[in-house]
Scaffold this active site. Sequence first.
Site, mmCIF file in Angstrom:
data_model
loop_
_atom_site.group_PDB
_atom_site.id
_atom_site.type_symbol
_atom_site.label_atom_id
_atom_site.label_comp_id
_atom_site.label_asym_id
_atom_site.label_seq_id
_atom_site.Cartn_x
_atom_site.Cartn_y
_atom_site.Cartn_z
ATOM 1 N N SER A 254 0.803 -1.227 0.000
ATOM 2 C CA SER A 254 0.000 0.000 0.000
ATOM 3 C C SER A 254 0.834 1.274 0.000
ATOM 4 C CB SER A 254 -0.971 0.010 1.178
ATOM 5 O OG SER A 254 -0.281 -0.130 2.402
ATOM 6 N N HIS B 69 1.103 5.009 4.327
ATOM 7 C CA HIS B 69 0.303 5.610 3.259
ATOM 8 C C HIS B 69 0.711 7.058 3.021
ATOM 9 C CE1 HIS B 69 -3.233 2.558 3.806
ATOM 10 N NE2 HIS B 69 -2.090 1.992 3.480
#
Length: 206
Positions: A125, A178
């Site tokens: 991610s 992230h």
Amino acid sequence: MDTLTRMKTMPVTLLLIAVNVIVYLLTVLTGMDIWQGNGEKLLHWGANYWPMTMQGQYWRLLTSMFLHAGLWHLFTNMLGLLIAGMFLEPVIRSFRFAAAYILTGIIADFISIWYHRTTVGVGASGAVFGIYGVFLALLTTPLFRPSARYGFLIYVSMFVILNFIVALFAEGIDNAAHLAGFCSGFITGYLYFFTLSKQDGDRLPQ
């Protein structure tokens, strides 16, 4: 553009997805639960963990990007990568795409374990958010035609915003990775702009 032709313009995206899926299947075949990861087993496969990574096992910053803690974890990351790669890789070409993925992923993984020093970290991610950061940065430049730029600008912005909102209310989501991936990708995108031409921008699939 037909499906086969489009696939030929995104070889790195497809290769990265294939590697992630193969590694996931191997972990499952060797005893990993299909729905959720096991920290001890993931460490054996190369998961990211501050005490181990910072004691000379720096390769974990890379290998952890190809490990996932369950099928849903894998699916959501690969779907995000597929959508971004479908549109961005033809524009910046495979070498830049691969470089951005690896660079932002490593940065995201380092920030992740620096912030979560007792947590085992895995997943693509951070790198996927890095790719969206590159895409969003380029969409704010004159690289693309206005008619093509605005629709993608809205989509990518909404993707990023919604994911960050969901992360605020969900457990087990690595916000540090992230954010680090996205910010490093955003900077990379602006650097890439100076290496790209209008002809590159015209390759944005419609």
